[in-house]
Design a protein around this motif. Structure first.
Motif, mmCIF file in Angstrom:
data_model
loop_
_atom_site.group_PDB
_atom_site.id
_atom_site.type_symbol
_atom_site.label_atom_id
_atom_site.label_comp_id
_atom_site.label_asym_id
_atom_site.label_seq_id
_atom_site.Cartn_x
_atom_site.Cartn_y
_atom_site.Cartn_z
ATOM 1 N N CYS A 221 0.600 -1.334 0.124
ATOM 2 C CA CYS A 221 -0.166 0.024 0.018
ATOM 3 C C CYS A 221 1.055 1.617 0.326
ATOM 4 C CB CYS A 221 -1.702 -0.044 1.454
ATOM 5 S SG CYS A 221 -0.207 0.322 3.007
ATOM 6 N N CYS A 222 1.948 1.437 0.466
ATOM 7 C CA CYS A 222 3.043 2.211 0.285
ATOM 8 C C CYS A 222 3.584 2.559 -0.988
ATOM 9 C CB CYS A 222 3.975 2.211 1.298
ATOM 10 S SG CYS A 222 4.735 0.568 1.617
ATOM 11 N N PHE A 223 3.800 1.993 -2.022
ATOM 12 C CA PHE A 223 4.320 2.300 -3.185
ATOM 13 C C PHE A 223 4.506 3.223 -3.610
ATOM 14 C CE2 PHE A 223 6.100 1.290 -6.992
ATOM 15 C CZ PHE A 223 7.515 0.320 -6.969
ATOM 16 N N ASP A 224 2.691 3.579 -4.048
ATOM 17 C CA ASP A 224 2.846 4.666 -4.750
ATOM 18 C C ASP A 224 3.144 6.256 -4.117
ATOM 19 O OD1 ASP A 224 1.878 3.723 -6.963
ATOM 20 O OD2 ASP A 224 -0.353 3.761 -6.306
ATOM 21 N N LEU A 225 2.769 6.398 -2.672
ATOM 22 C CA LEU A 225 2.786 7.528 -2.242
ATOM 23 C C LEU A 225 4.745 7.503 -1.558
ATOM 24 C CD1 LEU A 225 2.422 9.249 0.420
ATOM 25 C CD2 LEU A 225 2.816 8.235 1.559
ATOM 26 N N VAL A 226 6.135 6.635 -2.587
ATOM 27 C CA VAL A 226 7.135 6.842 -2.052
ATOM 28 C C VAL A 226 7.192 7.208 -4.028
ATOM 29 C CG1 VAL A 226 9.172 5.827 -2.595
ATOM 30 C CG2 VAL A 226 7.383 4.084 -0.884
ATOM 31 N N SER A 227 6.739 6.343 -4.350
ATOM 32 C CA SER A 227 6.469 7.073 -5.884
ATOM 33 C C SER A 227 6.791 8.396 -6.243
ATOM 34 C CB SER A 227 6.322 6.430 -7.054
ATOM 35 O OG SER A 227 5.758 5.186 -6.642
ATOM 36 N N LEU A 228 5.666 9.274 -5.196
ATOM 37 C CA LEU A 228 5.293 10.146 -5.230
ATOM 38 C C LEU A 228 5.833 10.879 -4.559
ATOM 39 C CD1 LEU A 228 2.771 12.856 -5.488
ATOM 40 C CD2 LEU A 228 2.512 11.970 -3.564
ATOM 41 N N ILE A 229 6.584 11.331 -3.421
ATOM 42 C CA ILE A 229 7.960 11.283 -2.443
ATOM 43 C C ILE A 229 9.109 11.692 -2.936
ATOM 44 C CG2 ILE A 229 8.957 12.018 -0.326
ATOM 45 C CD1 ILE A 229 5.832 11.215 0.902
ATOM 46 N N ASP A 230 9.346 10.393 -3.800
ATOM 47 C CA ASP A 230 10.493 9.988 -3.698
ATOM 48 C C ASP A 230 10.872 9.760 -5.623
ATOM 49 O OD1 ASP A 230 12.197 9.736 -1.238
ATOM 50 O OD2 ASP A 230 12.909 7.842 -1.573
ATOM 51 N N ALA A 263 8.857 -1.286 4.995
ATOM 52 C CA ALA A 263 7.951 -1.594 3.794
ATOM 53 C C ALA A 263 8.267 -0.452 2.861
ATOM 54 C CB ALA A 263 6.218 -2.069 3.670
ATOM 55 N N TYR A 264 7.644 0.761 3.297
ATOM 56 C CA TYR A 264 8.154 2.173 2.962
ATOM 57 C C TYR A 264 9.857 2.557 2.638
ATOM 58 C CZ TYR A 264 7.717 6.778 2.053
ATOM 59 O OH TYR A 264 8.044 8.364 1.121
ATOM 60 N N ALA A 265 10.787 1.587 3.172
ATOM 61 C CA ALA A 265 11.776 1.945 2.857
ATOM 62 C C ALA A 265 12.167 1.043 1.527
ATOM 63 C CB ALA A 265 12.921 1.873 4.525
ATOM 64 N N LEU A 266 11.903 -0.099 2.202
ATOM 65 C CA LEU A 266 12.003 -1.086 0.825
ATOM 66 C C LEU A 266 11.412 -0.920 -0.607
ATOM 67 C CD1 LEU A 266 12.193 -4.019 0.277
ATOM 68 C CD2 LEU A 266 10.384 -4.790 0.604
ATOM 69 N N SER A 267 9.998 0.118 -0.411
ATOM 70 C CA SER A 267 9.668 0.229 -1.612
ATOM 71 C C SER A 267 10.359 1.345 -2.066
ATOM 72 C CB SER A 267 8.357 0.563 -1.376
ATOM 73 O OG SER A 267 7.126 -0.573 -1.166
ATOM 74 N N GLY A 268 10.547 1.987 -1.839
ATOM 75 C CA GLY A 268 11.115 3.657 -2.420
ATOM 76 C C GLY A 268 12.710 2.774 -3.062
ATOM 77 N N ALA A 269 13.601 1.228 -1.967
ATOM 78 C CA ALA A 269 14.974 0.774 -2.675
ATOM 79 C C ALA A 269 14.490 0.470 -4.085
ATOM 80 C CB ALA A 269 15.494 0.440 -1.396
ATOM 81 N N GLN A 270 13.679 -1.085 -3.793
ATOM 82 C CA GLN A 270 13.756 -1.374 -4.995
ATOM 83 C C GLN A 270 12.970 -0.647 -5.798
ATOM 84 O OE1 GLN A 270 10.505 -2.129 -7.151
ATOM 85 N NE2 GLN A 270 11.576 -3.771 -7.739
ATOM 86 N N ARG A 271 12.144 0.747 -6.256
ATOM 87 C CA ARG A 271 12.185 1.103 -7.019
ATOM 88 C C ARG A 271 12.790 2.245 -7.332
ATOM 89 N NH1 ARG A 271 10.479 6.854 -7.824
ATOM 90 N NH2 ARG A 271 9.052 6.934 -9.389
ATOM 91 N N ASP A 272 13.799 2.682 -6.580
ATOM 92 C CA ASP A 272 15.053 3.565 -6.765
ATOM 93 C C ASP A 272 16.046 2.468 -7.884
ATOM 94 O OD1 ASP A 272 14.127 5.571 -6.013
ATOM 95 O OD2 ASP A 272 15.000 5.742 -3.720
ATOM 96 N N THR A 273 16.247 1.469 -6.960
ATOM 97 C CA THR A 273 16.833 0.207 -8.015
ATOM 98 C C THR A 273 17.032 0.204 -9.538
ATOM 99 O OG1 THR A 273 17.873 -0.066 -5.612
ATOM 100 C CG2 THR A 273 18.309 -2.033 -7.558
ATOM 101 N N ARG A 274 15.729 -0.198 -9.227
ATOM 102 C CA ARG A 274 14.916 -0.184 -10.765
ATOM 103 C C ARG A 274 15.326 0.567 -11.750
ATOM 104 N NH1 ARG A 274 9.612 1.155 -12.625
ATOM 105 N NH2 ARG A 274 9.165 1.098 -10.734
ATOM 106 N N ILE A 275 15.056 1.429 -11.136
ATOM 107 C CA ILE A 275 15.228 3.133 -12.408
ATOM 108 C C ILE A 275 16.654 3.223 -12.163
ATOM 109 C CG2 ILE A 275 14.849 5.610 -11.449
ATOM 110 C CD1 ILE A 275 12.310 5.714 -10.473
ATOM 111 N N LEU A 276 17.447 3.455 -11.801
ATOM 112 C CA LEU A 276 18.773 3.822 -12.041
ATOM 113 C C LEU A 276 18.921 2.554 -12.992
ATOM 114 C CD1 LEU A 276 20.466 3.593 -9.082
ATOM 115 C CD2 LEU A 276 20.201 5.006 -10.821
ATOM 116 N N GLY A 277 18.929 1.283 -13.003
ATOM 117 C CA GLY A 277 18.404 0.533 -14.126
ATOM 118 C C GLY A 277 17.984 0.934 -15.319
#
Length: 333
Positions: A221-230, A263-277
């Motif tokens: 549930c936290c994933f889109d909030l991370v996407s908005l903020i990070d 879960a928020y930290a994991l969502s941000g880390a997973q997303r940012d790592t994917r984005i770098l790739g």
């Protein structure tokens, strides 16, 4: 564009009654999709040209689902699913990106976007949520592995060794269960300032149009909030980010706060790592260097998320194999 594709588009527009419209290309995104604004008298529409390997069916399915739940998505004026062509309602140009660039106050915009995340999670029927693709371990690992496949060779000059790649995936497998500490919900997956657009003559949450929702999944549930903020595209101050998180949590008082934070930290880390790739892939495979300007910001965001103690296995992998001195921006040829 090939002559064959141009012919398919001309046939599609003729069948839809827009063959005489003036056509103007719009800025594309990171996919193979192209967009054009069509003008016919006082009316306008948007052409989405999504040739293979793109697939417009997920977009159509999500448009129906979101519209049925009362959210603002572009109406489908015409569709040729096999050809990958859609004619969409024109929501205009007032994306969050453009509004912020014009000096609009960010606080009300971000608060409204947070409220929309909350409502997206409240309104979607359980049966609709269950029908969405699951953001499961294989999908999460495929995303972060783009870092190994694309970013690593782009900055190191050669592929990662099998042992390094195996350790990388093992570290992620160790932390992915953190997502089980929060409820699953609709995840737009690309919830950021480019994909939120303000609609004139509408108010409240109905004033936010949603774009690029074709990759929506059922996930934390936290994933889109991370996407908005990070957001890779612009900085959101820590104070505003914290306020938005508290605004979200106030709407769901039963959420376990410690579990949510992990879960928020994991969502941000997973997303940012994917984005770098993804950014390295866009450079090396697609010849799109424009996203390289965002790499330093994404690294800062990733480093911040990796400070959460629950992400120690992944943080240790980065510290060992990609320490700060090697976290460079890939170079365009």
């Amino acid at each position: 564009m090939s002559g064959v594709r141009a012919g398919e588009i001309a046939k599609f527009l003729a069948a839809a009654g827009w063959d005489a419209a003036a056509r103007r290309p719009l800025t594309g995104d990171a996919s193979f999709r192209r967009y054009e604004r069509l003008s016919r008298g006082a009316g306008t529409a948007i052409l989405m040209d999504a040739p293979p390997p793109e697939n417009v069916r997920p977009f159509l399915a999500m448009a129906r689902l979101l519209a049925g739940a009362g959210f603002a998505v572009p109406a489908i004026l015409a569709a040729d699913e096999a050809a990958g062509l859609l004619l969409l309602e024109d929501f205009g140009d007032d994306t969050y990106t453009r509004l912020l660039a014009r000096g609009e106050s960010e606080v009300p915009l971000y608060e409204l976007a947070t409220d929309l995340v909350i409502e997206l999670q409240r309104r979607l029927p359980a049966e609709s949520l269950a029908a969405l693709p699951l953001f499961d371990e294989p999908r999460a690992l495929e995303g972060v592995n783009r870092f190994i496949d694309w970013y690593w060779p782009a900055v190191e000059g050669s592929p990662a060794s099998a042992a390094i790649a195996e350790d990388f995936l093992a570290a992620w497998r160790a932390v992915l269960p953190l997502w089980e500490r929060v409820p699953a919900s609709l995840v737009h997956y690309d919830y950021h300032v480019d994909n939120l657009i303000m609609l004139k003559r509408r108010s409240g949450l109905a004033a936010i149009g949603l774009l690029d929702f074709q990759d929506a999944v059922r996930g934390p549930c936290c994933f889109d909030l991370v996407s908005l903020i990070d957001d890779a595209r612009r900085d959101v101050s820590p104070d505003l980010g914290a306020r938005l998180i508290q605004r979200y949590l106030a709407a769901f008082p039963a959420l376990d706060r410690e579990g949510f934070a992990a879960a928020y930290a994991l969502s941000g880390a997973q997303r940012d790592t994917r984005i770098l790739g993804n950014f390295a892939r866009l450079l090396k495979r697609d010849g799109k260097p424009g996203y390289l300007a965002f790499v330093p910001r994404v690294w800062r965001q990733l480093e911040a998320q990796l400070r959460h103690p629950a992400l120690a296995p992944v943080a240790e992998w980065f510290e060992k194999h990609m320490p700060p001195a090697r976290r460079r921006t890939p170079e365009a040829a």
